[in-house]
Design a protein around this motif. Structure first.
Motif, mmCIF file in Angstrom:
data_model
loop_
_atom_site.group_PDB
_atom_site.id
_atom_site.type_symbol
_atom_site.label_atom_id
_atom_site.label_comp_id
_atom_site.label_asym_id
_atom_site.label_seq_id
_atom_site.Cartn_x
_atom_site.Cartn_y
_atom_site.Cartn_z
ATOM 1 N N VAL A 88 0.819 -1.200 0.000
ATOM 2 C CA VAL A 88 0.000 0.000 0.000
ATOM 3 C C VAL A 88 0.856 1.255 0.000
ATOM 4 O O VAL A 88 2.018 1.229 0.415
ATOM 5 N N GLU A 89 0.255 2.312 -0.457
ATOM 6 C CA GLU A 89 0.851 3.635 -0.363
ATOM 7 C C GLU A 89 -0.228 4.520 0.248
ATOM 8 O O GLU A 89 -1.313 4.671 -0.314
ATOM 9 N N VAL A 90 0.056 5.063 1.429
ATOM 10 C CA VAL A 90 -0.935 5.842 2.155
ATOM 11 C C VAL A 90 -0.480 7.291 2.254
ATOM 12 O O VAL A 90 0.643 7.570 2.675
ATOM 13 N N GLY A 91 -1.366 8.198 1.862
ATOM 14 C CA GLY A 91 -1.118 9.628 2.010
ATOM 15 C C GLY A 91 -1.965 10.167 3.147
ATOM 16 O O GLY A 91 -2.470 9.415 3.979
ATOM 17 N N GLU A 92 -2.146 11.471 3.172
ATOM 18 C CA GLU A 92 -2.951 12.079 4.232
ATOM 19 C C GLU A 92 -4.436 11.784 4.070
ATOM 20 O O GLU A 92 -5.152 11.645 5.055
ATOM 21 N N LYS A 93 -4.904 11.706 2.820
ATOM 22 C CA LYS A 93 -6.334 11.522 2.572
ATOM 23 C C LYS A 93 -6.643 10.386 1.616
ATOM 24 O O LYS A 93 -7.806 10.052 1.412
ATOM 25 N N GLN A 94 -5.619 9.795 1.003
ATOM 26 C CA GLN A 94 -5.837 8.772 -0.007
ATOM 27 C C GLN A 94 -4.921 7.570 0.206
ATOM 28 O O GLN A 94 -3.886 7.692 0.853
ATOM 29 N N ALA A 95 -5.327 6.449 -0.382
ATOM 30 C CA ALA A 95 -4.513 5.234 -0.339
ATOM 31 C C ALA A 95 -4.602 4.529 -1.688
ATOM 32 O O ALA A 95 -5.649 4.535 -2.339
ATOM 33 N N THR A 128 -11.199 3.500 7.627
ATOM 34 C CA THR A 128 -10.144 4.501 7.797
ATOM 35 C C THR A 128 -10.564 5.912 7.437
ATOM 36 O O THR A 128 -9.944 6.867 7.893
ATOM 37 N N GLY A 129 -11.558 6.075 6.591
ATOM 38 C CA GLY A 129 -11.927 7.398 6.108
ATOM 39 C C GLY A 129 -11.056 7.862 4.959
ATOM 40 O O GLY A 129 -11.244 8.955 4.442
ATOM 41 N N LEU A 130 -10.090 7.042 4.540
ATOM 42 C CA LEU A 130 -9.235 7.381 3.401
ATOM 43 C C LEU A 130 -9.973 7.094 2.099
ATOM 44 O O LEU A 130 -10.762 6.144 2.026
ATOM 45 N N GLU A 131 -9.707 7.874 1.070
ATOM 46 C CA GLU A 131 -10.240 7.602 -0.251
ATOM 47 C C GLU A 131 -9.280 6.634 -0.949
ATOM 48 O O GLU A 131 -8.088 6.897 -1.026
ATOM 49 N N VAL A 132 -9.785 5.513 -1.416
ATOM 50 C CA VAL A 132 -8.959 4.547 -2.144
ATOM 51 C C VAL A 132 -8.961 4.953 -3.612
ATOM 52 O O VAL A 132 -10.005 4.942 -4.261
ATOM 53 N N THR A 133 -7.793 5.328 -4.113
ATOM 54 C CA THR A 133 -7.693 5.805 -5.493
ATOM 55 C C THR A 133 -7.574 4.671 -6.497
ATOM 56 O O THR A 133 -8.015 4.817 -7.636
#
Length: 164
Positions: A88-95, A128-133
């Motif tokens: 995975v690659e996780v940013g502040e708002k996306q993964a 998580t609340g992250l947006e999966v791109t």
């Protein structure tokens, strides 16, 4: 305020479909009270569990990763590596998520991949609340019925008998 043919208003916050909102509007990871960060390992485990839940997925990981995983599982007190085969690659708002899978023989790979994507995206975004791109899937092998690569070695000779 105007209405669509179905009678729903076209102005105001309720008229905007959820998929049209930017990640900033839907993310609760940053607020005036602080910031929440999520480790790559957390997203990796969630994605690994969600992918394994889909019928037709035999296992995750390539041959080398699965071999190391089987050896690790034989050690008393060790646990299954739920993020095996997941990157995975996780940013502040996306993964972004990459999966390497072993498919059960007879399963439609395109349909399976779509089911995996749907399940992984849903689980990661919900938890998580992250947006999966993106969810990239690499099929590295097909598991055949009766093929059991994680059986313990027996005391039988290493040469296979031709007759019984």
């Amino acid at each position: 305020m105007t209405q669509t043919p179905t009678g729903t208003p076209t102005t105001g916050p309720k008229a905007v479909p959820a998929h049209d909102l930017s990640p900033v509007d839907t993310s609760a990871l940053t607020s005036e009270h602080g910031k929440t960060t999520i480790a790559d390992q957390v997203v990796s485990k969630i994605a690994g569990i969600a992918a394994r839940e889909v019928t037709g997925v035999h296992d995750l990981g390539g041959t080398a990763a699965r071999t190391v995983g089987m050896l690790r599982e034989r050690i008393p007190g060790s646990r299954t590596n739920l993020s095996q085969g997941v990157s995975v690659e996780v940013g502040e708002k996306q993964a972004a998520i990459d999966l390497q899978i072993i498919v059960e023989y007879g399963v439609g790979i395109a349909d399976l991949a779509e089911g995996i994507r749907r399940n992984v995206i849903s689980a990661v975004e919900r938890m998580t609340g992250l947006e999966v791109t993106e969810v990239n899937i690499a099929v590295s092998d097909i598991h055949l019925e009766g093929e059991d690569d994680d059986t313990a070695p027996t005391d039988e000779p290493t040469t296979e008998r031709r007759v019984q």
